[in-house]
Design an enzyme around this catalytic site. Sequence first.
Site, short mmCIF file in Angstrom:
data_model
loop_
_atom_site.label_atom_id
_atom_site.label_comp_id
_atom_site.label_asym_id
_atom_site.label_seq_id
_atom_site.Cartn_x
_atom_site.Cartn_y
_atom_site.Cartn_z
N ASN A 10 41.87 42.69 33.18
CA ASN A 10 41.14 43.23 32.02
C ASN A 10 40.02 42.25 31.70
O ASN A 10 40.26 41.17 31.15
CB ASN A 10 42.11 43.37 30.84
N TRP A 11 38.82 42.64 32.07
CA TRP A 11 37.68 41.73 31.90
C TRP A 11 37.24 41.63 30.44
O TRP A 11 36.42 40.80 30.09
CB TRP A 11 36.49 42.20 32.76
N LYS A 12 37.73 42.53 29.60
CA LYS A 12 37.33 42.58 28.17
C LYS A 12 35.79 42.61 28.10
O LYS A 12 35.16 43.23 28.95
CB LYS A 12 37.96 41.41 27.42
N HIS A 96 45.31 48.61 23.67
CA HIS A 96 45.29 47.15 23.73
C HIS A 96 45.35 46.58 22.31
O HIS A 96 44.77 47.16 21.39
CB HIS A 96 44.04 46.65 24.46
N GLU A 98 43.83 44.28 20.96
CA GLU A 98 42.51 44.02 20.36
C GLU A 98 41.91 45.30 19.79
O GLU A 98 41.21 45.28 18.77
CB GLU A 98 41.59 43.37 21.40
N GLU A 168 52.43 43.33 26.12
CA GLU A 168 51.57 42.18 25.86
C GLU A 168 51.86 41.63 24.46
O GLU A 168 51.27 42.11 23.47
CB GLU A 168 50.09 42.60 25.93
N GLY A 174 45.50 35.25 25.23
CA GLY A 174 44.36 34.35 25.07
C GLY A 174 44.72 33.04 24.39
O GLY A 174 43.84 32.27 24.01
N SER A 214 48.36 35.48 28.81
CA SER A 214 48.22 34.16 29.45
C SER A 214 48.90 34.08 30.82
O SER A 214 49.47 33.05 31.18
CB SER A 214 48.74 33.05 28.52
N GLY A 235 43.99 38.82 31.47
CA GLY A 235 42.67 38.67 30.85
C GLY A 235 41.91 37.52 31.48
O GLY A 235 41.33 37.65 32.55
N GLY A 236 41.95 36.37 30.82
CA GLY A 236 41.14 35.21 31.22
C GLY A 236 41.19 34.87 32.70
O GLY A 236 40.14 34.65 33.33
P1 13P Z 1 44.93 36.71 28.59
O1 13P Z 1 45.43 36.81 30.00
O2 13P Z 1 43.55 36.11 28.50
O3 13P Z 1 45.93 36.08 27.68
O4 13P Z 1 44.74 38.23 28.09
C1 13P Z 1 45.78 39.11 28.24
C2 13P Z 1 45.29 40.46 27.92
O5 13P Z 1 45.00 40.77 26.78
C3 13P Z 1 45.14 41.42 29.02
O6 13P Z 1 44.90 42.70 28.54
#
Ligand code: 13P
Length: 251
Positions: A10-12, A96, A98, A168, A174, A214, A235-236
């Site tokens: 997930n590149w956000k 998600h 967010e 999640e 994050g 993470s 994500g990251g």
């Molecule tokens: P991180 O891997 O950066 O913690 O993000 C997880 C995430 O929200 C994937 O959708």
Amino acid sequence: MSRLQIAAGNWKMNKNLEEGVALATALVEANPSSDQLVILATPFIHLQAVGAVIKDVPHFKLAAQNCHQAEKGAYTGEISVEMLKSIGVEYVIIGHSERREYFKEDNALLAQKIDAVLAGGLIPIFCCGESLTIREAGTHVDFVANQLKESIFHLSDADFSKLVIAYEPIWAIGTGVTASPAQAQDMQAALRQLIAKQYSQEIADGTSILYGGSVKPANCNDLFSQADVDGGLVGGASLKAEDFTTIIKAL
Ligand code: 13P
């Protein structure tokens, strides 16, 4: 277990177009063949170009990070399922944390989005997860169970069988704090049991449940070795080709 093992990135809201295409190209070059599935959830504007990069690599699929629940109409700034489908998108992340937090998407709205995605012939990746306060209160399983009940348990057996679930925990997203393999396993086993009760053991056993929060090269092996963890939503670490490749190879 025959269910699909998936590494989803997930590149956000990261990377411009050129950087996104370069990342996808590096991932394809590093992962030419696989029995597993790699899903790239890019920003909307990258989808077509990244789609062109992965078009000859059958185990790479394209995902959007969100969509609107209506088929079409006067919804300035929004993107419909049909639009996504028309450029080769196959998966859509729905719910998600967010989106839930910053855009006030609640369980009822997410149920509508899930319906829209399935009606359009795409596959939802449904996200669920609790906050730290809820985890500390010890009510996390009930909280996440309710997210499933209110957003996806209305689906028919046939529709439910198509979806992917991503657990999640918000406190792990994050933050660098990862759920322990046992914490991920406990929750995901509980969710699978819930699905077996609501649908059937067969459907529960066939549902891919990813862990997100993470995930990184240092912890992916331990997480993915858990019986009910069928891969990760990352994500990251999905923004660096080398790190995400290590995660894909850990499936
Ligand atoms: P991180 O891997 O950066 O913690 O993000 C997880 C995430 O929200 C994937 O959708």
